[in-house]
Design an enzyme around this catalytic site. Structure first.
Site, PDB file in Angstrom:
ATOM      1  N   GLU A 207      -0.143  -1.107   5.678  1.00 30.60           N
ATOM      2  CA  GLU A 207       0.960  -0.727   6.570  1.00 30.60           C
ATOM      3  C   GLU A 207       0.882   0.737   6.951  1.00 30.60           C
ATOM      4  OE1 GLU A 207       4.983   0.800   7.667  1.00 30.60           O
ATOM      5  OE2 GLU A 207       3.730   1.370   5.958  1.00 30.60           O
TER       6      GLU A 207
ATOM      7  N   ASP B 124       0.817  -1.218   0.000  1.00 28.10           N
ATOM      8  CA  ASP B 124       0.000   0.000   0.000  1.00 28.10           C
ATOM      9  C   ASP B 124       0.847   1.263   0.000  1.00 28.10           C
ATOM     10  OD1 ASP B 124       0.774  -0.717   2.669  1.00 28.10           O
ATOM     11  OD2 ASP B 124      -0.670   0.715   3.463  1.00 28.10           O
TER      12      ASP B 124
END
Length: 358
Positions: A129, A74
């Protein structure tokens, strides 16, 4: 669905750009996870498991040791920096180029191009994350499927600008509450001003001497700082409460229990509430696997002065280091970019470390 071709998988620079050109803001990783899963499934020499939008791939060669390579899929939200562009100075610009798709691409490139490593390899490609910890894919796996993360050593491919950064600091936030007594401000002497009394907390912080600690040859400097302060009732009321939020960055010779005990000792006499905590991670440079990797990466290393997901591995008893081509100072910035030469240098170091005899 995006397909990562064999030609793209064979080139770490092309693979970096391909991953960066798949939009994957935290919580929107399905497309990139599908693309990586499809690439891994075609390889044939890996066992692949998917949990939500997190993937774990493993070689099963019966080697005596196992090393994990991990990277998140991400990014932070788009800020006028998507898709990528390549300039005349061989720099790739765009969202995720530094944090951390250039590193994640290296893990996928190793998975695709080194079918017979000198030790068994695991690869984790995980989601979320960049947002709250409970959604972090690596965190979820560490609690629900820790066996998928089992390894003797782990490399988290976070941006370090090509330098091994070992372990990480732990981080803890606490709320220090100072109590007073309410009164009308016209008769302030009948009360006790909690905001004024909070000066003693700030004085203690200002006088605090941060430790410098050497762990496995890495020097970690701790820090204890106020990060916010609040209190007050109304413009004509002496406040009976003031709250000082502090952040403690602690060296990896302390676990979370020791860090909490230290905070309570520093602020003895006040109410101390721990509001958030994440563990530290020891460098693990005394392990042969780590020493081998440091040598392959040029022989230099330093402490990680910050917190990263290497701490997830620490909770499982796995030493870990940070290593990746991106510049950490460019993370989350609009002008995020990565130098092509550093991608290739890091790729060469990783390949030298993991490559076995054909």
């Amino acid at each position: 669905m995006t397909v990562l071709s064999e030609a793209v998988l064979a080139d770490p620079v092309a693979l970096t750009r391909a991953l960066c050109d798949i939009r994957s803001v935290s919580g929107e990783e399905a497309e990139i996870c599908d693309a990586v899963e499809g690439a891994l499934a075609r390889l044939g020499h890996l066992k692949v498991e998917r949990v939500g939008n997190t993937l774990v791939a493993r070689t099963e060669l019966g080697r005596g040791k196992r090393v994990m390579l991990a990277g998140h899929l991400d990014t932070v939200p788009v800020n006028g920096n998507f898709p990528t562009r390549l300039d005349d100075d061989d720099r790739l610009w765009g969202l995720g180029t530094s944090d951390m798709k250039s590193g994640t691409a290296l893990a996928l490139w190793i998975a695709a191009t080194v079918p017979k490593p000198k030790f068994d390899l695991s690869f984790a490609f995980y989601d979320c994350e960049e947002i709250e910890a409970e959604r972090n894919g690596l965190n979820r796996l560490s609690k629900s499927r820790p066996e998928l993360l089992a390894a003797d050593f782990a490399i988290l491919l976070e941006p370090t600008y090509g330098m091994v950064e070992a372990g990480c600091q732990g981080t803890m936030r606490a709320r220090i509450t100072v109590r007073g007594k309410r009164a009308h401000s016209a008769r302030s002497w009948t009360g006790k001003n909690a905001i004024h009394d909070a000066a003693r907390v700030l004085h203690r912080l200002n006088a605090y001497g941060a430790r410098e600690v050497e762990v496995d040859g890495c020097v970690y400097r701790e820090g204890l700082n106020a990060v916010s302060i609040g209190g007050g009732v109304a413009g004509n009321v002496i406040p009976d409460e003031c709250r000082v939020e502090v952040n403690y960055r602690f060296a990896p010779d302390r676990d979370e229990a020791a860090a909490e005990a230290h905070l309570r000792e520093v602020f003895i006499g006040w109410d101390v509430e721990i509001t958030d905590s994440a563990p530290s991670c020891r460098p693990g440079l005394d392990r042969p696997e780590a020493a081998e990797f440091v040598a392959a990466a040029g022989g230099e290393f330093r402490a990680k002065l910050g917190w990263t997901d290497v701490a997830r591995f620490a909770t499982l008893g796995i030493p870990a280091v940070n290593f990746g081509p991106g510049d950490p100072n460019l993370a989350h910035k609009q002008d995020e970019h990565v130098e092509i030469d550093i991608i290739r240098d890091c790729a060469d170091a990783l390949r030298a470390y993991v490559k076995g005899r054909s």
